[in-house]
Motif scaffolding. Sequence first.
Motif, short mmCIF file in Angstrom:
data_model
loop_
_atom_site.label_atom_id
_atom_site.label_comp_id
_atom_site.label_asym_id
_atom_site.label_seq_id
_atom_site.Cartn_x
_atom_site.Cartn_y
_atom_site.Cartn_z
N ASP A 17 0.86 -1.18 0.00
CA ASP A 17 0.00 0.00 0.00
C ASP A 17 0.90 1.23 0.00
O ASP A 17 1.27 1.74 1.06
N LEU A 19 0.28 4.21 -1.42
CA LEU A 19 -0.38 5.49 -1.61
C LEU A 19 -1.00 6.06 -0.34
O LEU A 19 -1.38 7.22 -0.31
N SER A 20 -1.12 5.22 0.70
CA SER A 20 -1.73 5.71 1.93
C SER A 20 -0.92 6.83 2.57
O SER A 20 -1.45 7.62 3.35
N VAL A 192 5.82 12.35 -5.76
CA VAL A 192 4.99 11.16 -5.60
C VAL A 192 5.75 9.91 -6.05
O VAL A 192 5.78 8.90 -5.34
N VAL A 196 6.73 6.79 -3.59
CA VAL A 196 6.13 5.49 -3.86
C VAL A 196 7.21 4.42 -3.96
O VAL A 196 7.08 3.32 -3.41
#
Length: 259
Positions: A17, A19-20, A192, A196
Amino acid sequence: MRRPGESRVAAEGKTIDALSQFELATVLGPIGSSVGFSQSNAYMLLAAGLITALIMFGMSARAVVPGRLQSLAESSYEFVHGLVLGQVGDEGKRFFPFVFTLFMFVLFGNLLGLLPYSFTFTSHIAVTFALAAIVFVLITAVALTLHGRKFFGYFFPEGAPIWLAPIIIPVEIVSYLSRPVSLSIRLFANMVAGHVMLKVFATFIVLLGGLGAVGPFVAVLPLGVNIALVGFEVLVAFLQAYVFAILTSIYLHDAVHLH
Protein backbone atom coordinates in the motif's frame (compact mmCIF):
# COMPACT_ATOMS: atom_id res chain seq x y z
CA MET A 1 -9.71 13.11 4.97
CA ARG A 2 -8.88 10.48 7.57
CA ARG A 3 -7.92 10.81 11.22
CA PRO A 4 -4.46 9.86 12.54
CA GLY A 5 -5.67 6.58 14.02
CA GLU A 6 -7.03 5.40 10.71
CA SER A 7 -3.73 4.87 8.86
CA ARG A 8 -3.22 1.55 7.09
CA VAL A 9 -0.19 -0.68 7.39
CA ALA A 10 1.63 -1.06 4.09
CA ALA A 11 2.49 -4.71 4.51
CA GLU A 12 -0.80 -5.75 6.12
CA GLY A 13 -2.21 -8.77 4.34
CA LYS A 14 1.09 -9.11 2.47
CA THR A 15 0.11 -6.38 0.04
CA ILE A 16 1.88 -3.17 -0.90
CA ASP A 17 0.00 0.00 0.00
CA ALA A 18 2.25 2.76 -1.30
CA LEU A 19 -0.38 5.49 -1.61
CA SER A 20 -1.73 5.71 1.93
CA GLN A 21 1.24 7.92 2.83
CA PHE A 22 -0.33 10.73 0.79
CA GLU A 23 -3.67 10.68 2.60
CA LEU A 24 -4.55 13.77 4.60
CA ALA A 25 -5.34 13.45 8.29
CA THR A 26 -6.60 16.14 10.64
CA VAL A 27 -4.30 17.15 13.50
CA LEU A 28 -4.62 19.22 16.69
CA GLY A 29 -7.66 17.26 17.83
CA PRO A 30 -11.15 18.83 17.78
CA ILE A 31 -9.75 22.25 16.85
CA GLY A 32 -7.99 20.84 13.79
CA SER A 33 -11.04 18.81 12.83
CA SER A 34 -13.32 21.84 13.02
CA VAL A 35 -11.23 23.83 10.53
CA GLY A 36 -9.85 20.92 8.46
CA PHE A 37 -6.27 21.53 9.62
CA SER A 38 -4.28 18.62 8.23
CA GLN A 39 -0.71 17.40 8.64
CA SER A 40 0.01 19.05 5.28
CA ASN A 41 -0.83 22.45 6.78
CA ALA A 42 1.23 21.63 9.86
CA TYR A 43 4.31 20.79 7.80
CA MET A 44 3.89 23.95 5.73
CA LEU A 45 3.98 25.98 8.95
CA LEU A 46 6.97 23.95 10.13
CA ALA A 47 8.80 24.61 6.86
CA ALA A 48 8.07 28.34 7.11
CA GLY A 49 9.27 28.37 10.72
CA LEU A 50 12.50 26.53 9.92
CA ILE A 51 13.27 28.85 7.00
CA THR A 52 12.66 31.91 9.18
CA ALA A 53 14.83 30.49 11.94
CA LEU A 54 17.63 29.68 9.50
CA ILE A 55 17.74 33.22 8.14
CA MET A 56 17.28 35.00 11.47
CA PHE A 57 19.66 32.94 13.60
CA GLY A 58 22.04 32.17 10.75
CA MET A 59 22.61 35.83 9.98
CA SER A 60 22.37 37.18 13.53
CA ALA A 61 26.06 36.59 14.29
CA ARG A 62 27.34 38.31 11.14
CA ALA A 63 30.74 36.81 11.80
CA VAL A 64 33.68 37.49 9.48
CA VAL A 65 34.45 33.79 9.63
CA PRO A 66 30.95 32.29 9.42
CA GLY A 67 29.86 29.22 11.32
CA ARG A 68 27.91 26.36 9.78
CA LEU A 69 24.49 27.95 10.19
CA GLN A 70 25.64 31.30 8.83
CA SER A 71 27.41 29.58 5.94
CA LEU A 72 24.24 27.69 5.07
CA ALA A 73 22.15 30.86 5.16
CA GLU A 74 24.68 32.84 3.11
CA SER A 75 25.13 30.03 0.59
CA SER A 76 21.37 29.76 0.07
CA TYR A 77 21.09 33.52 -0.36
CA GLU A 78 23.98 33.78 -2.81
CA PHE A 79 22.86 30.75 -4.81
CA VAL A 80 19.35 32.06 -5.45
CA HIS A 81 20.57 35.64 -5.90
CA GLY A 82 22.98 34.53 -8.63
CA LEU A 83 20.27 32.41 -10.24
CA VAL A 84 17.79 35.30 -10.43
CA LEU A 85 20.31 37.86 -11.71
CA GLY A 86 21.66 35.36 -14.22
CA GLN A 87 18.22 34.74 -15.71
CA VAL A 88 16.42 38.08 -15.33
CA GLY A 89 19.33 40.55 -15.21
CA ASP A 90 19.66 43.54 -12.88
CA GLU A 91 15.90 44.05 -13.10
CA GLY A 92 15.52 40.77 -11.26
CA LYS A 93 16.74 42.21 -7.95
CA ARG A 94 13.22 43.33 -7.07
CA PHE A 95 11.93 39.77 -7.54
CA PHE A 96 14.71 38.07 -5.57
CA PRO A 97 12.78 37.88 -2.25
CA PHE A 98 9.89 36.13 -3.99
CA VAL A 99 12.06 33.57 -5.80
CA PHE A 100 14.17 32.97 -2.69
CA THR A 101 11.07 32.32 -0.58
CA LEU A 102 9.66 30.02 -3.23
CA PHE A 103 12.91 28.06 -3.55
CA MET A 104 13.35 27.61 0.19
CA PHE A 105 9.71 26.65 0.76
CA VAL A 106 9.79 23.96 -1.93
CA LEU A 107 13.21 22.73 -0.79
CA PHE A 108 12.23 22.42 2.88
CA GLY A 109 8.94 20.77 1.91
CA ASN A 110 10.81 18.19 -0.15
CA LEU A 111 13.44 17.52 2.52
CA LEU A 112 11.01 17.34 5.45
CA GLY A 113 9.11 14.64 3.57
CA LEU A 114 12.19 12.40 3.69
CA LEU A 115 12.14 12.22 7.48
CA PRO A 116 10.54 9.09 9.00
CA TYR A 117 6.81 9.46 9.79
CA SER A 118 6.72 12.91 8.18
CA PHE A 119 4.53 14.25 5.39
CA THR A 120 5.54 15.67 2.00
CA PHE A 121 3.17 18.54 1.25
CA THR A 122 4.80 19.04 -2.16
CA SER A 123 3.42 15.61 -3.14
CA HIS A 124 -0.09 17.10 -3.37
CA ILE A 125 -1.09 18.67 -6.67
CA ALA A 126 -3.25 21.23 -4.83
CA VAL A 127 -0.16 22.64 -3.13
CA THR A 128 2.12 22.63 -6.16
CA PHE A 129 -0.59 24.09 -8.40
CA ALA A 130 -1.26 26.86 -5.87
CA LEU A 131 2.44 27.76 -5.92
CA ALA A 132 2.50 27.64 -9.73
CA ALA A 133 -0.66 29.76 -9.91
CA ILE A 134 0.97 32.42 -7.71
CA VAL A 135 3.94 32.47 -10.10
CA PHE A 136 1.63 32.69 -13.13
CA VAL A 137 -0.39 35.58 -11.68
CA LEU A 138 2.80 37.42 -10.71
CA ILE A 139 4.49 37.17 -14.10
CA THR A 140 1.29 38.22 -15.87
CA ALA A 141 0.82 41.20 -13.53
CA VAL A 142 4.48 42.21 -14.00
CA ALA A 143 4.20 42.02 -17.78
CA LEU A 144 0.98 44.05 -17.88
CA THR A 145 2.36 46.65 -15.44
CA LEU A 146 5.62 47.14 -17.32
CA HIS A 147 4.37 46.90 -20.91
CA GLY A 148 0.62 47.50 -20.89
CA ARG A 149 -1.04 46.48 -24.14
CA LYS A 150 2.34 45.65 -25.68
CA PHE A 151 2.26 42.52 -23.55
CA PHE A 152 -0.25 40.96 -25.94
CA GLY A 153 2.34 41.23 -28.72
CA TYR A 154 4.12 38.40 -26.88
CA PHE A 155 1.63 36.00 -28.45
CA PHE A 156 2.51 37.04 -32.00
CA PRO A 157 6.25 37.44 -32.67
CA GLU A 158 7.30 40.58 -34.48
CA GLY A 159 8.06 39.94 -38.13
CA ALA A 160 5.93 36.81 -38.42
CA PRO A 161 3.67 36.65 -41.51
CA ILE A 162 0.22 37.98 -40.66
CA TRP A 163 -1.46 35.05 -42.38
CA LEU A 164 0.03 32.75 -39.74
CA ALA A 165 -1.71 34.65 -36.93
CA PRO A 166 -4.66 32.18 -36.65
CA ILE A 167 -2.12 29.41 -36.01
CA ILE A 168 0.60 31.17 -33.99
CA ILE A 169 -1.64 33.10 -31.58
CA PRO A 170 -3.65 30.09 -30.29
CA VAL A 171 -0.47 28.03 -29.97
CA GLU A 172 1.27 30.79 -27.99
CA ILE A 173 -1.75 31.31 -25.74
CA VAL A 174 -1.99 27.59 -24.96
CA SER A 175 1.76 27.48 -24.32
CA TYR A 176 1.50 30.44 -21.95
CA LEU A 177 -1.48 29.02 -20.07
CA SER A 178 0.22 25.64 -19.74
CA ARG A 179 3.03 27.09 -17.63
CA PRO A 180 1.36 26.67 -14.23
CA VAL A 181 0.20 23.18 -15.22
CA SER A 182 3.64 21.95 -16.25
CA LEU A 183 5.30 23.71 -13.30
CA SER A 184 2.99 22.08 -10.77
CA ILE A 185 2.83 18.61 -12.31
CA ARG A 186 6.63 18.35 -12.62
CA LEU A 187 7.15 18.89 -8.88
CA PHE A 188 4.13 16.86 -7.79
CA ALA A 189 4.93 13.88 -10.03
CA ASN A 190 8.57 13.68 -8.98
CA MET A 191 7.72 13.78 -5.28
CA VAL A 192 4.99 11.16 -5.60
CA ALA A 193 7.08 8.81 -7.75
CA GLY A 194 10.08 8.95 -5.41
CA HIS A 195 8.07 8.32 -2.25
CA VAL A 196 6.13 5.49 -3.86
CA MET A 197 9.40 3.78 -4.77
CA LEU A 198 10.71 4.22 -1.23
CA LYS A 199 7.53 2.74 0.24
CA VAL A 200 7.52 -0.19 -2.20
CA PHE A 201 11.10 -1.25 -1.44
CA ALA A 202 10.60 -0.65 2.29
CA THR A 203 7.62 -3.01 2.14
CA PHE A 204 9.75 -5.56 0.27
CA ILE A 205 12.22 -5.46 3.18
CA VAL A 206 9.44 -6.27 5.64
CA LEU A 207 7.87 -9.00 3.50
CA LEU A 208 11.15 -10.71 2.59
CA GLY A 209 12.46 -10.39 6.13
CA GLY A 210 9.59 -12.56 7.34
CA LEU A 211 10.45 -15.55 5.14
CA GLY A 212 12.22 -17.37 7.94
CA ALA A 213 15.93 -18.10 8.23
CA VAL A 214 16.76 -16.89 4.73
CA GLY A 215 14.58 -13.80 5.04
CA PRO A 216 17.16 -11.38 6.44
CA PHE A 217 19.66 -12.36 3.75
CA VAL A 218 17.14 -11.95 0.92
CA ALA A 219 15.99 -8.60 2.33
CA VAL A 220 19.48 -7.16 1.97
CA LEU A 221 18.91 -6.38 -1.72
CA PRO A 222 15.80 -4.18 -1.31
CA LEU A 223 17.48 -2.60 1.74
CA GLY A 224 20.46 -1.59 -0.40
CA VAL A 225 18.14 -0.26 -3.11
CA ASN A 226 16.20 1.77 -0.53
CA ILE A 227 19.37 3.31 0.86
CA ALA A 228 20.39 4.33 -2.66
CA LEU A 229 16.89 5.71 -3.28
CA VAL A 230 17.08 7.87 -0.16
CA GLY A 231 20.30 9.43 -1.43
CA PHE A 232 18.73 9.92 -4.84
CA GLU A 233 15.63 11.51 -3.30
CA VAL A 234 17.79 14.02 -1.43
CA LEU A 235 19.29 15.00 -4.78
CA VAL A 236 15.83 15.19 -6.37
CA ALA A 237 14.62 17.38 -3.49
CA PHE A 238 17.30 19.99 -4.29
CA LEU A 239 16.92 19.56 -8.04
CA GLN A 240 13.15 20.08 -8.06
CA ALA A 241 13.43 23.19 -5.90
CA TYR A 242 16.10 24.48 -8.29
CA VAL A 243 13.97 23.71 -11.35
CA PHE A 244 10.96 25.45 -9.81
CA ALA A 245 13.06 28.53 -9.02
CA ILE A 246 14.87 28.72 -12.35
CA LEU A 247 11.68 28.29 -14.38
CA THR A 248 10.10 31.05 -12.32
CA SER A 249 13.12 33.24 -13.11
CA ILE A 250 12.86 32.41 -16.81
CA TYR A 251 9.18 33.34 -16.82
CA LEU A 252 10.05 36.60 -15.04
CA HIS A 253 12.67 37.30 -17.70
CA ASP A 254 9.99 36.88 -20.38
CA ALA A 255 7.65 39.17 -18.44
CA VAL A 256 10.29 41.88 -17.98
CA HIS A 257 11.82 41.76 -21.47
CA LEU A 258 8.87 40.35 -23.46
CA HIS A 259 10.97 37.72 -25.22
